[in-house]
Design an enzyme around this catalytic site. Structure first.
Site, PDB file in Angstrom:
ATOM      1  N   ARG A 249      53.292  40.598  66.272  1.00 27.42           N
ATOM      2  CA  ARG A 249      51.849  40.760  66.125  1.00 27.42           C
ATOM      3  C   ARG A 249      51.184  39.459  66.558  1.00 27.42           C
ATOM      4  NH1 ARG A 249      52.726  45.418  65.824  1.00 27.42           N
ATOM      5  NH2 ARG A 249      51.964  46.969  64.313  1.00 27.42           N
ATOM      6  N   GLU A 278      42.725  42.557  70.151  1.00 27.64           N
ATOM      7  CA  GLU A 278      43.131  43.531  71.162  1.00 27.64           C
ATOM      8  C   GLU A 278      42.048  44.585  71.341  1.00 27.64           C
ATOM      9  OE1 GLU A 278      46.979  45.070  70.108  1.00 27.64           O
ATOM     10  OE2 GLU A 278      47.936  43.105  70.215  1.00 27.64           O
ATOM     11  N   HIS A 297      50.092  45.410  74.696  1.00 30.14           N
ATOM     12  CA  HIS A 297      50.706  45.992  73.498  1.00 30.14           C
ATOM     13  C   HIS A 297      51.421  47.296  73.884  1.00 30.14           C
ATOM     14  CE1 HIS A 297      50.335  45.997  68.841  1.00 30.14           C
ATOM     15  NE2 HIS A 297      51.506  46.483  69.229  1.00 30.14           N
TER      16      HIS A 297
END
Length: 332
Positions: A249, A278, A297
């Site tokens: 993360r 993000e 991601h």
């Protein structure tokens, strides 16, 4: 209208696995209807149907365009007992909300470990072999061989420190060892006989281990202990020329401090699949840094993920029917 309990799933998941799931319910003698969300993401399930939902299957196709539709039904389902999620991390507030309600939540731990590990290893190979140099030359239509004095170090014999030795960390470590790297694993639990590492240490040893790490691989969940675990002071313990690989993360690392170290050459490079914010803001310097590989991601991307997630869900469905312990159940 049926009065049976219902299992909530998306229209796309139903198209792919609906027949198999119906057969599994029949085989398990589970009297449960399949409640399929409308294909129109703005449509909502009928209130009477929502009241029958006992199980919800959060498949990957729901995210992100149908998430509001899916979780609207989940939040309004008064008899929901169990939700299975396609993802591994349960740090989003919706999961805490469900757990607080007494809803059981299971994850799909391990189902994407192989593709994530392969993506991270690909990035390691690209960075270690100097592909950013060749890619830049290709974009500029320049014939620019790497000179002897610019040649990269051999990868075998280098040390990779892997924080988080779950499914992803273990899968990556096996690949790294096959390439001849010295692998140091970090986790709370003791070393097991089948751990694919050369050393295993507890997290409280990080400060002593970081100066040895040519590569730092983050494969840990986001918890209070791992949030900002790599602050500026800890990043400074890495040797000059080290690389970072982050598939955990973005919040696990001090992004501004890492960016500054990449800009001034203190860090040689990084592969980043996750970020503090993000999508990564367009003005982030990470986009254009020649020593940084960015993916959105998306390191999990693989056709086989949906099958692996569905197979795990049906395993848990059988356990649910028998009253057994569910695999990879999240806790409050």
């Amino acid at each position: 209208m049926s009065s049976q309990p219902a299992l909530l799933m998306s229209h796309a998941c139903h198209a792919m696995f609906g027949a198999e799931l119906a057969a599994a319910l029949a085989r398990l003698s589970l009297p449960m209807d399949l409640l399929v969300l409308p294909a129109d993401k703005d449509a909502r399930a009928a209130e009477a149907d929502v009241a029958r939902i006992e199980v919800a299957f959060f498949s990957q196709d729901v995210f992100p365009h149908h998430s509001r539709q899916f979780f609207s039904a989940v939040r309004k389902a008064p008899h929901l007992k169990w939700l299975h999620a396609f993802n591994v991390g349960v740090d989003h507030p919706i999961y805490a909300e469900l757990l607080e309600r007494g809803v059981r939540v299971t994850t799909s731990a391990g189902t994407t470990a192989a593709p994530i590990a392969q993506t991270a290893l690909t990035a390691m190979l690209m960075l270690s072999r100097g592909f950013p140099h060749w890619q830049k030359a290709q974009r500029e239509h320049r014939w620019d061989p790497v000179r002897l004095q610019q040649s990269p170090r051999d990868l075998p014999g280098q040390t990779v420190l892997v924080l988080g030795m779950g499914h992803i960390g273990a899968a990556f470590s096996r690949l790294a060892k096959a390439l001849g790297l010295h692998v140091i694993g970090v986790r709370r639990g003791p070393r097991k006989a089948d751990d694919p590492v050369d050393e295993m240490h507890a997290p409280d040893q990080l400060d002593k281990l970081l100066p040895r790490a040519d590569w730092l691989m983050l494969a840990c969940p986001l918890t209070p202990e791992t949030r900002a675990v790599f602050n500026a002071q800890r990043l400074a313990l890495l040797p000059k020329g080290a690389h970072i690989l982050n598939v955990a993360r973005g919040e696990c690392i001090d992004e501004p401090a890492m960016t500054a170290m990449l800009q001034d050459g203190r860090l040689a490079g990084a592969y980043l699949d996750v970020f503090a914010k993000e999508p990564l803001p367009q003005d982030s310097p990470l986009w254009s840094m020649p020593n940084v590989l960015v993916t959105p991601h998306n390191s999990t991307s693989a056709i086989g993920n949906e099958r692996r997630v569905f197979d795990l869900f049906t395993q848990n469905l059988e356990r649910w029917q028998r009253g057994d312990t569910l695999l990879y159940e999240a806790k409050k």
